[in-house]
Design a protein around this motif. Structure first.
Motif, short mmCIF file in Angstrom:
data_model
loop_
_atom_site.label_atom_id
_atom_site.label_comp_id
_atom_site.label_asym_id
_atom_site.label_seq_id
_atom_site.Cartn_x
_atom_site.Cartn_y
_atom_site.Cartn_z
N VAL A 142 0.85 -1.18 0.00
CA VAL A 142 0.00 0.00 0.00
C VAL A 142 0.89 1.24 0.00
O VAL A 142 1.75 1.39 0.88
N ILE A 143 0.70 2.10 -0.98
CA ILE A 143 1.45 3.35 -1.08
C ILE A 143 0.56 4.49 -0.61
O ILE A 143 -0.57 4.65 -1.07
N LYS A 144 1.08 5.28 0.32
CA LYS A 144 0.39 6.49 0.77
C LYS A 144 0.70 7.59 -0.25
O LYS A 144 1.82 8.11 -0.27
N ALA A 145 -0.28 7.93 -1.07
CA ALA A 145 -0.03 8.82 -2.20
C ALA A 145 -0.69 10.19 -2.00
O ALA A 145 -1.71 10.31 -1.33
N THR A 146 -0.07 11.20 -2.60
CA THR A 146 -0.61 12.56 -2.58
C THR A 146 -0.60 13.11 -4.00
O THR A 146 0.42 13.04 -4.69
N PHE A 147 -1.74 13.66 -4.42
CA PHE A 147 -1.85 14.32 -5.72
C PHE A 147 -1.32 15.74 -5.56
O PHE A 147 -1.87 16.54 -4.82
N LEU A 148 -0.24 16.07 -6.28
CA LEU A 148 0.44 17.35 -6.10
C LEU A 148 -0.14 18.47 -6.97
O LEU A 148 -0.06 19.64 -6.61
N GLY A 149 -0.71 18.10 -8.11
CA GLY A 149 -1.29 19.12 -8.96
C GLY A 149 -1.27 18.73 -10.42
O GLY A 149 -0.65 17.73 -10.81
N GLU A 150 -1.94 19.53 -11.25
CA GLU A 150 -1.97 19.28 -12.69
C GLU A 150 -2.17 20.60 -13.42
O GLU A 150 -2.62 21.59 -12.85
N GLY A 151 -1.79 20.60 -14.71
CA GLY A 151 -1.96 21.78 -15.52
C GLY A 151 -1.07 21.78 -16.74
O GLY A 151 -0.30 20.84 -16.97
N LYS A 152 -1.16 22.84 -17.52
CA LYS A 152 -0.37 22.97 -18.74
C LYS A 152 1.10 23.24 -18.41
O LYS A 152 1.41 23.89 -17.41
N ASP A 153 1.99 22.75 -19.27
CA ASP A 153 3.41 23.06 -19.13
C ASP A 153 3.83 24.06 -20.22
O ASP A 153 3.05 24.36 -21.13
N PRO A 154 5.05 24.60 -20.16
CA PRO A 154 5.48 25.61 -21.14
C PRO A 154 5.71 25.08 -22.55
O PRO A 154 5.99 25.85 -23.45
#
Length: 199
Positions: A142-154
């Motif tokens: 079991v991995i304790k995971a965190t979603f850090l973010g998402e979005g467009k890149d340069p």
């Protein structure tokens, strides 16, 4: 009446299909090296050795609105172990530990994702359960995971990023590996990576 029924079925089917299509596929950014698999293990109880695996690849699917539908699949090359000491890396790669000649790959394939709420800074967290295959042995972790973010890149792409932690007992996977005492059996693992959305 029949026309209305057919129209309703068509609309319902379209909405269902649209909902199903929300999860996007991502390729872990190995090329840009925005991904890391690090480890930490006690050395005889006197200090800690930290290291990383420099060569791995994988993919995942993710929809922030339905994180429970997410999936991840990673393959790691065990010979890419790096602890900033050539002789130690050679020893870790030998039959005493990783035995990379016999077991050149380790894999992780998720089987379920269970949202667990929010971190202190408001980020979505989840327990990612999956099958870890290492040293020829497959066991659930079991991995304790965190979603850090998402979005467009340069560069015109779209990215999503995560981090996670877990720990394993190396003797569960390689019971005949060199005995360094019980304090050196637990291996702490840390993962962080960005994925680039498939176009």
């Amino acid at each position: 009446m029949l026309k209305k029924t057919l129209a309703a079925l068509a609309i319902g089917s379209a909405l269902f299909t649209a909902g199903q299509a929300m999860a996007a596929d991502y390729k872990i950014d190995k090329e840009g090296q925005h991904a890391f698999v690090d480890f930490k293990i006690s050395h005889l109880g006197y200090s800690f050795i930290t290291g990383t695996f420099k060569d791995f690849d994988g993919s995942f699917s993710f929809d922030a609105a339905k994180p429970e539908d997410s999936k991840i699949d990673v393959t790691l090359k065990t010979a890419s172990v790096f602890t900033n000491h050539a002789e130690r890396d050679k020893h870790i790669s030998s039959k005493d530990f990783l035995d990379v000649a016999a077991f050149p790959e380790a894999t992780f394939k998720s089987t379920s994702v269970k949202p667990t709420g929010k971190s202190a800074d408001g980020k979505t967290t989840a327990d990612v359960t999956g099958d870890l295959t290492f040293h020829g042995v497959t066991k659930p972790v079991v991995i304790k995971a965190t979603f850090l973010g998402e979005g467009k890149d340069p560069w015109g792409g779209y990215r999503a990023g995560f981090e996670g932690t877990t720990s394993i007992n190396r003797k569960d996977f390689a019971p005949k590996s060199m005995d360094l005492g019980p304090q050196s059996d637990t291996v702490e693992l840390y993962f962080t990576f960005e994925g680039v959305k498939a176009k």
